[in-house]
Write an enzyme that holds these catalytic residues in place. Structure first.
Site, PDB file in Angstrom:
ATOM      1  N   LYS A 280       0.481  24.296  18.672  1.00 56.73           N
ATOM      2  CA  LYS A 280       1.198  25.556  18.804  1.00 56.73           C
ATOM      3  C   LYS A 280       2.256  25.750  17.716  1.00 56.73           C
ATOM      4  O   LYS A 280       2.944  24.821  17.304  1.00 56.73           O
ATOM      5  CB  LYS A 280       1.886  25.657  20.169  1.00 56.73           C
ATOM      6  CG  LYS A 280       0.937  25.756  21.344  1.00 56.73           C
ATOM      7  CD  LYS A 280       0.153  27.058  21.341  1.00 56.73           C
ATOM      8  CE  LYS A 280       1.015  28.279  21.549  1.00 56.73           C
ATOM      9  NZ  LYS A 280       1.681  28.288  22.862  1.00 56.73           N
ATOM     10  N   ASN A 282       5.086  28.656  17.674  1.00 54.57           N
ATOM     11  CA  ASN A 282       5.553  29.797  18.454  1.00 54.57           C
ATOM     12  C   ASN A 282       6.600  30.611  17.690  1.00 54.57           C
ATOM     13  O   ASN A 282       7.539  30.054  17.116  1.00 54.57           O
ATOM     14  CB  ASN A 282       6.164  29.317  19.773  1.00 54.57           C
ATOM     15  CG  ASN A 282       5.146  28.606  20.649  1.00 54.57           C
ATOM     16  OD1 ASN A 282       3.973  28.958  20.650  1.00 54.57           O
ATOM     17  ND2 ASN A 282       5.588  27.593  21.374  1.00 54.57           N
ATOM     18  N   GLU A 287      10.748  36.432  19.232  1.00 56.26           N
ATOM     19  CA  GLU A 287      10.746  36.706  20.666  1.00 56.26           C
ATOM     20  C   GLU A 287      12.169  36.819  21.212  1.00 56.26           C
ATOM     21  O   GLU A 287      12.445  37.670  22.080  1.00 56.26           O
ATOM     22  CB  GLU A 287       9.970  35.616  21.397  1.00 56.26           C
ATOM     23  CG  GLU A 287       8.478  35.653  21.109  1.00 56.26           C
ATOM     24  CD  GLU A 287       7.722  34.488  21.720  1.00 56.26           C
ATOM     25  OE1 GLU A 287       6.494  34.566  21.793  1.00 56.26           O
ATOM     26  OE2 GLU A 287       8.369  33.489  22.115  1.00 56.26           O
ATOM     27  N   TYR A 314      45.556  56.915  29.802  1.00 54.90           N
ATOM     28  CA  TYR A 314      45.223  55.498  29.901  1.00 54.90           C
ATOM     29  C   TYR A 314      45.085  55.056  31.354  1.00 54.90           C
ATOM     30  O   TYR A 314      45.871  55.441  32.216  1.00 54.90           O
ATOM     31  CB  TYR A 314      46.290  54.634  29.204  1.00 54.90           C
ATOM     32  CG  TYR A 314      45.905  53.178  29.187  1.00 54.90           C
ATOM     33  CD1 TYR A 314      45.024  52.690  28.229  1.00 54.90           C
ATOM     34  CD2 TYR A 314      46.373  52.301  30.166  1.00 54.90           C
ATOM     35  CE1 TYR A 314      44.630  51.361  28.223  1.00 54.90           C
ATOM     36  CE2 TYR A 314      45.985  50.961  30.166  1.00 54.90           C
ATOM     37  CZ  TYR A 314      45.109  50.504  29.195  1.00 54.90           C
ATOM     38  OH  TYR A 314      44.714  49.195  29.199  1.00 54.90           O
ATOM     39  N   GLN A 319      41.019  48.176  29.766  1.00 52.69           N
ATOM     40  CA  GLN A 319      41.156  46.791  29.307  1.00 52.69           C
ATOM     41  C   GLN A 319      39.791  46.126  29.197  1.00 52.69           C
ATOM     42  O   GLN A 319      39.567  45.254  28.358  1.00 52.69           O
ATOM     43  CB  GLN A 319      42.033  46.015  30.291  1.00 52.69           C
ATOM     44  CG  GLN A 319      42.184  44.531  29.987  1.00 52.69           C
ATOM     45  CD  GLN A 319      43.150  43.858  30.938  1.00 52.69           C
ATOM     46  OE1 GLN A 319      44.310  44.243  31.046  1.00 52.69           O
ATOM     47  NE2 GLN A 319      42.667  42.859  31.669  1.00 52.69           N
ATOM     48  N   LYS A 322      36.499  45.774  26.114  1.00 49.94           N
ATOM     49  CA  LYS A 322      36.257  44.749  25.094  1.00 49.94           C
ATOM     50  C   LYS A 322      35.152  43.776  25.482  1.00 49.94           C
ATOM     51  O   LYS A 322      34.543  43.159  24.602  1.00 49.94           O
ATOM     52  CB  LYS A 322      37.543  43.976  24.809  1.00 49.94           C
ATOM     53  CG  LYS A 322      38.681  44.857  24.312  1.00 49.94           C
ATOM     54  CD  LYS A 322      40.009  44.143  24.375  1.00 49.94           C
ATOM     55  CE  LYS A 322      41.156  45.113  24.302  1.00 49.94           C
ATOM     56  NZ  LYS A 322      41.202  46.052  25.445  1.00 49.94           N
TER      57      LYS A 322
END
Length: 481
Positions: A280, A282, A287, A314, A319, A322
């Protein structure tokens, strides 16, 4: 910070729950830069003395050095990056340091700091994207004359130049660069001086502070300035589009690399093996890029649902903007690191690619258009060629193996000049419409693409002058004539 209003200390569990240092400490240098610009502005409008300004700037420079060296260890009790830096300033200067926050709220502070930080991150990402576009152009140049099957519905459709395929990917990713530039331009307004939401009674000079921070302008409305996160949504829109394009590219290469297709060879250094099956090889990198596209979509959804239903100005919910942002930026940085070198080493088995045309059916449209050129209506030509294909399928014949005599039995309008057209290279070369797959047309695209890429590079380069290290040096020596 707010002891004047409260009669008891905040609960430790609440402090642990509300602190944001795990999210915002990476903004520390940007916050110092923002503070230095604010202090210089306060001095300019005579809210602090030149001596106080000099002392604060000197202390801020020391704090920046401590941050860069790792000596500055933030305290969770101080909640966030802003209060940690301010507390250290007061520790160094006493009451003079306490003047830093004059005319400023953490609302406009974080809005400004985020834009400074993100301006650098997006410009770096833009340059990485431009490098990927350069790689795609080189792939296109290398494979202009290589003919491979083109697919629709994952069924063989028509022969194409492989260079044409690479240019299709190039134009898609170039549009992504436009989206990224749009996000950069969207954040290029300074919120500093907007206060909590309503501005200030103090004589702040927002334009002066913006010029120090190299913003191209100042946000027009103080409420909008501290509440909007449109530029983050614009970034996430770019990230989703970019990762979807990456996923599609990876899917093509994964399929073409299979034993069943077999005309794409991937570099060993970007593949892995099997723990059980020795044979194999791969395509794990491809992927994983394809799989991680889902994370970019998740980050976009997280940001959009965070903003949904918030009242104007606000809210502490912001907060959390992020979390998905950092995750998305790290994802795209990793993809733009690994994908370009992989693409640059993709190899093609040209014999295997041409062998895919052995039944000749990918040339059926050429026969139909040949008949159209001889005056046969297209729908009639389509039917005639379809019947010829059916005849070949029933007899196990290749469409391009028929003699002129056999063609004339099937389609009387056919003449001897058809035979020379039924080769993949000729089919590609004859598709000379603008944007088509003809070799000369692909070369035109490459030339056009180089010009467009040069323009995109120059636009991203503008923002390199605003990186934090450059600003850090400029903000302590800034002067306006």
């Amino acid at each position: 910070m707010w002891k004047g209003r409260f009669s008891e200390d905040i609960e430790r569990t609440v402090l642990d729950f509300t602190q944001s240092l795990d999210l915002d400490w990476r903004l520390a240098l940007a916050d110092v830069i923002c503070s230095a610009a604010h202090v210089r502005m306060l001095s300019r409008v005579k809210l602090i003395s030149p001596q106080e300004c000099g002392a604060i700037l000197s202390a801020l420079k020391q704090i920046a050095d401590e941050i860069k060296s790792g000596k500055f260890v933030p305290k969770v009790e101080l909640e966030d990056v802003h209060m940690n830096i301010e507390a250290r300033l007061i520790e160094l200067l006493g009451s003079v340091g306490a003047k830093l926050h004059t005319g400023r709220s953490r609302n406009d502070q974080i809005a400004t700091t985020m834009r400074l930080y993100l301006r650098e991150e997006l410009s770096k990402l833009g340059l990485s994207l431009c490098h990927m576009l350069e790689v795609l152009l080189r792939c296109a140049e290398r494979h202009v004359d290589v003919v491979v099957p083109g697919y629709t519905h994952l069924q063989q459709a028509q022969p194409i130049s492989l260079g044409h395929y690479w240019m299709a990917q190039f134009w898609a990713f170039l549009r992504d660069s436009d989206l990224l530039l749009y996000a950069l331009k969207g954040l290029d307004e300074s919120p500093l001086g907007s206060g909590a939401l309503a501005g200030s009674t103090l004589p702040l000079d927002r334009h002066y502070a913006a010029s120090i921070l190299r913003f191209s302008g100042v946000a027009e409305n103080s409420i909008d300035a501290i509440s909007q996160r449109d530029y983050m949504l614009d970034y996430h829109h770019f990230a989703v589009s970019f990762m979807l394009h990456c996923s599609r590219l990876c899917e093509d290469l994964i399929i073409w690399n299979t034993s069943e297709f077999g005309w794409i060879r991937l570099p060993d250094g970007f593949c892995t093996g099997s723990s059980m099956m020795p044979q194999k090889k791969n395509p794990d990198v491809l992927e994983l890029v394809r799989g991680r596209a889902s994370q970019a979509i998740g980050c976009f959804v997280s940001m959009a649902t965070l903003l949904k239903g918030l009242p104007m100005a606000y809210d502490r919910d912001l907060q959390e903007d992020k979390r998905s942002l950092w995750a998305s930026l790290e994802l795209l940085a990793s993809v733009t690191d690994v994908l370009p070198p992989l693409l640059s080493r993709v190899d093609v088995d040209e014999r295997r690619a041409l062998d895919a045309f052995r039944d000749g059916f990918a040339l059926a449209t050429d026969v139909a258009e040949y008949l159209v050129a001889k005056g046969v209506p297209f729908r009639e030509a389509h039917q005639k060629v379809g019947q010829a294909v059916k005849w070949c399928l029933e007899r196990g014949r290749a469409l391009n193996s028929l003699s002129v005599e056999e063609w004339k039995v099937l389609i009387p309008e056919v003449e001897a000049d058809l035979i020379g057209l039924l080769v993949p290279e000729a089919a590609v070369e004859r598709r000379r419409t603008f944007g088509g797959t003809a070799f000369a047309e692909v070369r035109r695209q490459i030339k056009s693409g180089k010009g467009r890429l040069e323009k995109a590079l120059s636009e991203f380069e503008v923002y390199r002058e605003c990186v934090l290290e450059a600003l850090l040096g400029q903000v302590f020596t800034f002067s306006v004539s």
